[in-house]
Structures are given as C-alpha cells and as structure tokens.
Design a protein around this motif. Structure first.
Motif, mmCIF file in Angstrom:
data_model
loop_
_atom_site.group_PDB
_atom_site.id
_atom_site.type_symbol
_atom_site.label_atom_id
_atom_site.label_comp_id
_atom_site.label_asym_id
_atom_site.label_seq_id
_atom_site.Cartn_x
_atom_site.Cartn_y
_atom_site.Cartn_z
ATOM 1 N N ASN A 158 45.118 35.760 40.181
ATOM 2 C CA ASN A 158 44.332 34.549 39.907
ATOM 3 C C ASN A 158 44.147 34.305 38.412
ATOM 4 O O ASN A 158 43.056 33.975 37.963
ATOM 5 N N THR A 159 45.216 34.478 37.656
ATOM 6 C CA THR A 159 45.123 34.358 36.194
ATOM 7 C C THR A 159 46.151 33.365 35.668
ATOM 8 O O THR A 159 47.079 33.728 34.953
ATOM 9 N N ARG A 160 45.977 32.135 36.002
ATOM 10 C CA ARG A 160 46.896 31.104 35.528
ATOM 11 C C ARG A 160 46.547 30.661 34.106
ATOM 12 O O ARG A 160 47.400 30.580 33.239
ATOM 13 N N ASP A 161 45.281 30.369 33.858
ATOM 14 C CA ASP A 161 44.860 29.826 32.562
ATOM 15 C C ASP A 161 44.400 30.942 31.636
ATOM 16 O O ASP A 161 43.840 31.950 32.094
ATOM 17 N N ALA A 168 49.331 33.826 38.603
ATOM 18 C CA ALA A 168 48.488 32.916 39.372
ATOM 19 C C ALA A 168 48.339 33.325 40.830
ATOM 20 O O ALA A 168 47.450 32.833 41.529
ATOM 21 N N GLN A 180 37.226 40.497 35.043
ATOM 22 C CA GLN A 180 37.833 41.118 36.224
ATOM 23 C C GLN A 180 37.827 42.652 36.077
ATOM 24 O O GLN A 180 38.076 43.175 34.987
ATOM 25 N N ASP A 217 41.353 33.656 32.186
ATOM 26 C CA ASP A 217 41.012 33.868 33.596
ATOM 27 C C ASP A 217 40.773 35.347 33.931
ATOM 28 O O ASP A 217 40.074 35.657 34.890
ATOM 29 N N THR A 232 50.219 39.852 34.936
ATOM 30 C CA THR A 232 49.227 38.906 35.430
ATOM 31 C C THR A 232 49.965 37.699 35.987
ATOM 32 O O THR A 232 51.112 37.445 35.633
ATOM 33 N N ASN A 266 46.341 36.331 29.281
ATOM 34 C CA ASN A 266 45.791 37.297 30.221
ATOM 35 C C ASN A 266 46.532 38.622 30.197
ATOM 36 O O ASN A 266 45.910 39.685 30.279
ATOM 37 N N SER A 287 47.326 34.880 44.282
ATOM 38 C CA SER A 287 45.981 35.243 44.721
ATOM 39 C C SER A 287 45.861 36.690 45.186
ATOM 40 O O SER A 287 44.755 37.208 45.318
#
Length: 178
Positions: A155-158, A121, A165, A161, A119, A16, A123
C-alpha cells in the motif's frame, strides 16, 4: 563488522523504498557496520550487450560506464541490499540493467549475503511473489551466497505512504542483526 552496500533502484530520491532501506541502514550502523549506498538512477549504466566478452576476459565488461564503480562496490561488500520498488511485479528498468550487467562478475561475486527491500501499491505481499522469486533466482547465481532476509512495504504508491508502517521498525531490527 560487515561492509553493507545498498543498491537503490528507485527513480525517486526519497521514496518509500528509500525509507525502508534507510531504516535498515540505520540499524546496521547502530550495530557498527559500515554502509554505502549507490543510487543507480544517478549512474550511467548501459544495457548488457550479450557479447559474453566478460566471460572471456576475467570479468571485465567491455563497456566504459559507471557499472565499474558498482562492480567494485559489490565485490568489496559482505552484504548487498537490493532496494527496489515493484513495477509490474518485478524490478525497475534501472535495477534490472545493473543486475544483468553483474553477469560480468558472476564468478567473483561469492560469499555474499543478500537482502531485498521492495515497496509497491499492492495491498498484500502475495502480489509481490514474482519479485521474491526473481530475487531468489538471482542470489542462486552466486556461489556460497545466501539470502539474509527480505521485506515488503504494501500500500505504498505515493511518497510517504510507508511512514508509520511497522515494516520500518522490522527493517531497522533486521539491519541490527546482520
């Protein structure tokens, strides 16, 4: 036109953070700037030894590793982008190692414009405040340097993701406005 260096601190090749930095690079290239990227995960960079030898011998670190290439790229750039995912509210070990080692060229690293792309995870951006503060303090170390901007992808863990955006479009436009 500006010479842009993107220092990529992520352990992921196409994650990401890379997508965010790539969008910025595309905007910068569209505006006619030259862009170079260094993936720190591919470099052999040792920890700062804290010996301060670099401060006594005109910015020459005593370690013989790939940081010499990073030094040259940083000094030869007008714009330096730190692209780094947020790990426990701050830098990855790979990026932190390079930032610590830039102590060797602190006196010579002047008149630069810095950008931060991160980036994570989290929120919301408020969870990324420590990273932003660390970035601001780092840039303050270099005379006549300034912050050009920063963007966070939440919100970019994987991997993937970040796709879709709006922050990707903002990165592209930011690259065009260097």
């Amino acid at each position: 036109m500006s010479r842009v260096l993107i220092l990529q601190g992520s352990p992921r090749r196409r994650g990401n953070t890379a997508a965010l930095a790539d969008s910025f690079a595309q905007g910068a290239k569209a505006a006619g700037h030259t862009v170079t990227e260094i993936s720190l995960r591919d470099k052999q960079i040792g920890d700062c030894l804290g010996c301060c030898a670099c401060q006594k011998n005109r910015g020459q670190c005593i370690q013989e590793d790939d940081m010499k290439q990073v030094y040259a790229a940083m000094l030869g750039s007008d714009v330096i982008v730190l692209a780094n995912p947020i790990y426990f509210y701050t830098w990855t070990a790979t990026m932190k190692r390079a930032l610590d080692r830039s102590f060797a060229i602190e006196e010579a690293l002047t008149h630069k414009t810095f950008y931060l792309f991160s980036t994570g995870a989290a929120s919301q951006e408020s969870y990324m405040a420590h990273m932003l503060e660390s970035f601001r303090l780092y840039v303050d170390c270099f005379a006549d340097s300034r912050i050009g901007g920063y963007l966070f992808g939440c919100n970019t863990r994987d991997p993937g993701d970040i796709q879709g955006q709006p922050v990707l479009d903002r990165a592209f436009e930011m690259g065009k406005r260097i």
